[in-house]
Design an enzyme around this catalytic site. Structure first.
Site, PDB file in Angstrom:
ATOM      1  N   GLY A 179       0.757  -1.246   0.000  1.00  0.00           N
ATOM      2  CA  GLY A 179       0.000   0.000   0.000  1.00  0.00           C
ATOM      3  C   GLY A 179       0.785   1.293   0.000  1.00  0.00           C
ATOM      4  N   PRO A 212       4.467  -5.146  -0.859  1.00  0.00           N
ATOM      5  CG  PRO A 212       6.698  -4.432  -0.979  1.00  0.00           C
ATOM      6  CD  PRO A 212       5.810  -5.496  -0.381  1.00  0.00           C
ATOM      7  CE1 TYR A 246      -9.155   2.562  -9.245  1.00  0.00           C
ATOM      8  CE2 TYR A 246      -7.163   2.826 -10.544  1.00  0.00           C
ATOM      9  CZ  TYR A 246      -8.092   2.016  -9.919  1.00  0.00           C
ATOM     10  OH  TYR A 246      -7.940   0.650  -9.977  1.00  0.00           O
ATOM     11  CB  CYS A 249     -15.664   5.411 -29.309  1.00  0.00           C
ATOM     12  SG  CYS A 249     -14.821   5.386 -30.878  1.00  0.00           S
ATOM     13  CE1 TYR A 257      -2.120  -2.886  -8.637  1.00  0.00           C
ATOM     14  CE2 TYR A 257      -0.969  -0.983  -7.769  1.00  0.00           C
ATOM     15  CZ  TYR A 257      -1.430  -2.270  -7.620  1.00  0.00           C
ATOM     16  OH  TYR A 257      -1.193  -2.947  -6.445  1.00  0.00           O
TER      17      TYR A 257
HETATM   18  N1  LLP Z   1      -1.622  -6.898  -0.989  1.00  0.00           N
HETATM   19  C1  LLP Z   1      -2.933  -6.982  -1.257  1.00  0.00           C
HETATM   20  C2  LLP Z   1      -3.748  -7.990  -0.571  1.00  0.00           C
HETATM   21  C3  LLP Z   1      -3.516  -6.094  -2.183  1.00  0.00           C
HETATM   22  O1  LLP Z   1      -4.825  -6.168  -2.432  1.00  0.00           O
HETATM   23  C4  LLP Z   1      -2.698  -5.138  -2.832  1.00  0.00           C
HETATM   24  C5  LLP Z   1      -3.268  -4.205  -3.801  1.00  0.00           C
HETATM   25  C6  LLP Z   1      -1.324  -5.116  -2.528  1.00  0.00           C
HETATM   26  C7  LLP Z   1      -0.820  -6.010  -1.596  1.00  0.00           C
HETATM   27  C8  LLP Z   1      -0.372  -4.159  -3.177  1.00  0.00           C
HETATM   28  O2  LLP Z   1      -0.683  -2.842  -2.918  1.00  0.00           O
HETATM   29  P1  LLP Z   1       0.315  -1.670  -3.396  1.00  0.00           P
HETATM   30  O3  LLP Z   1       1.592  -1.792  -2.610  1.00  0.00           O
HETATM   31  O4  LLP Z   1       0.555  -1.850  -4.834  1.00  0.00           O
HETATM   32  O5  LLP Z   1      -0.440  -0.436  -3.103  1.00  0.00           O
HETATM   33  N2  LLP Z   1      -5.485  -0.484  -9.418  1.00  0.00           N
HETATM   34  C9  LLP Z   1      -5.305   0.433  -8.306  1.00  0.00           C
HETATM   35  C10 LLP Z   1      -4.582  -0.226  -7.157  1.00  0.00           C
HETATM   36  C11 LLP Z   1      -5.285  -1.459  -6.620  1.00  0.00           C
HETATM   37  C12 LLP Z   1      -4.541  -2.110  -5.485  1.00  0.00           C
HETATM   38  C13 LLP Z   1      -5.183  -3.399  -5.106  1.00  0.00           C
HETATM   39  N3  LLP Z   1      -4.518  -4.151  -4.072  1.00  0.00           N
HETATM   40  C14 LLP Z   1      -4.575   1.682  -8.809  1.00  0.00           C
HETATM   41  O6  LLP Z   1      -4.235   1.745  -9.983  1.00  0.00           O
HETATM   42  O7  LLP Z   1      -4.360   2.610  -8.046  1.00  0.00           O
END
Ligand code: LLP
Length: 381
Positions: free
Chosen positions: A203, A241, A283, A309, A337
């Protein structure tokens, strides 16, 4: 990418830990391969992601499997592969996993994913740790879920997990989450159930437009200090991460097809679109844009849009740019993403991907051909 990873590695040095790269951020085989070579484990959310990790040389024993809707066949495949841990998100899922593992003569390694009800202070679509979100088991129900799991013969309890959201740019939500998780660990240990790891999810945010997210190394040091202060220094800390490892390592290169000045908007039409880079459309996300060739011309305000489109097909609004037809624009922070959420909408083929290492560029994915798009379709007999 590897320097972002080393900040995490420094922050965890000297403490039992495992970094599990969240594959969904960028599932390219070459990215997974490099992460595996650097010692990472992997956070996956589907059988497809498990297959990718194995194909790229990742260790099954370092895979944690998250997600609210794991299917029976995904469970079977994950157990056959010998993954490290299932992060289970509901009691019915626990029951099915117990049954599946038991039938296979195995014990499934499990953690329960807690919904800690913590506000991650991020976009509503990517906040995952509050009561209104579908993820995890409610904080108040976690102890009884562990007691049920402990009585199931097909399960082997390993740890506890949470994940509160994505693009988090402040420390407090993490500190609240770790405090709430430690309260639970205490209660679970008191009930005679031993946990050997605590998985805090991923996150951590990145800088898209001047955000100042916490530094990974410092964040981890604070988290570890809190664990030590409460006597949990021997728990293995796992983290997942994604974005913060790959987000700022990628750019999307796109060509200016046409300029369409007008009133009240000037449109700069490029050949990348919402199917290639869906974050702005989904978003209202901001990605910086930089012309590859710098022109001395005066800056003009453009809405940078794609050929799809839909009026929602924009990549950047009100951008001051000096561009001409045929120029290349680099859309920054596109490593996470973007390609992983790309689609074939409007029957557009997905782009090629290159990995750049100093002066060397490696083709890691060929441009999709039209025949690739139609490969699985059949005309009626
Ligand atoms: N662990 C779990 C259980 C998750 O659901 C996620 C992301 C992560 C780790 C990794 O999170 P990160 O470190 O990448 O923030 N498509 C969206 C982001 C969706 C994230 C979903 N879960 C965007 O483009 O902002």
């Amino acid at each position: 990418m590897l320097s972002a990873l080393s900040a995490y590695q420094r922050g965890l040095a000297g403490h039992p830990s495992q970094i599990c790269y969240a594959v969904k951020a960028n599932p390219s085989l070459a990215v997974i391969q490099l992460m595996a070579q650097a010692g990472c484990g992997f956070d996956v959310v589907s059988g497809g992601e498990i297959a990718r990790v194995l194909a790229a040389g990742g260790l099954a024993s370092r895979i944690v499997f998250s997600g609210v809707g794991k299917t029976r066949s995904e469970m079977v495949d994950a157990l056959c592969a010998g993954i490290g841990c299932f992060n289970v998100e509901s009691v019915p899922e626990l029951e099915l996993l117990d049954q599946v593992a038991h039938n296979m003569g195995l014990r499934a390694p499990v953690s329960l994913r807690v919904n800690p009800d913590v506000d991650a202070k991020t976009h509503a679509y990517i906040a995952t740790g509050q009561k209104v979100n579908k993820f995890g088991i409610a904080h108040d129900d976690v102890l009884s879920a562990y007691q049920r799991a402990a009585a199931m013969p097909g399960l082997d309890i390993k740890g506890i997990a949470c994940h509160i959201g994505s693009q988090i740019t402040v420390i407090d939500p993490y500190l609240s989450a770790i405090d709430r998780m430690m309260d639970l660990v205490l209660a679970i240990h008191a009930a005679g159930i031993r946990l050997s790891h605590l998985d805090l999810g991923g996150g951590l945010g990145i800088n898209y437009n001047g955000e100042t997210p916490p530094d990974a190394e410092q964040l981890l040091r604070q988290i570890l200090a809190r664990l030590d202060a409460r006597g949990f220094g021997d728990l293995t800390l796992m983290i997942e991460p994604g974005r913060s490892l790959v987000g700022n390592a990628g750019v999307c290169l796109t060509e200016v097809l046409y300029l369409k000045p007008g009133d009240p908007k000037n449109f700069c039409i490029v050949n990348a679109a919402m199917n290639d880079l869906p974050r702005p459309a989904m978003y209202q996300a901001f990605h910086q844009m930089v012309p590859v060739c710098v022109r001395p011309d005066p800056l003009v305000t453009w809405d940078v849009v794609g050929p799809v489109c839909e009026s929602g097909d924009w990549l950047g609004r009100d951008r001051l740019l000096a561009v001409e037809q045929g120029d290349l624009l680099a859309v920054l922070s596109a490593g996470a993403y973007c390609m992983s959420m790309a689609s074939n909408y409007n029957s557009r083929s997905r782009a090629a991907e290159l990995m750049v290492d100093g002066p060397n560029a490696h083709l890691i994915r060929s441009r999709e051909a039209l025949s690739d798009q139609m490969r699985h379709e059949r005309l009626l007999a």
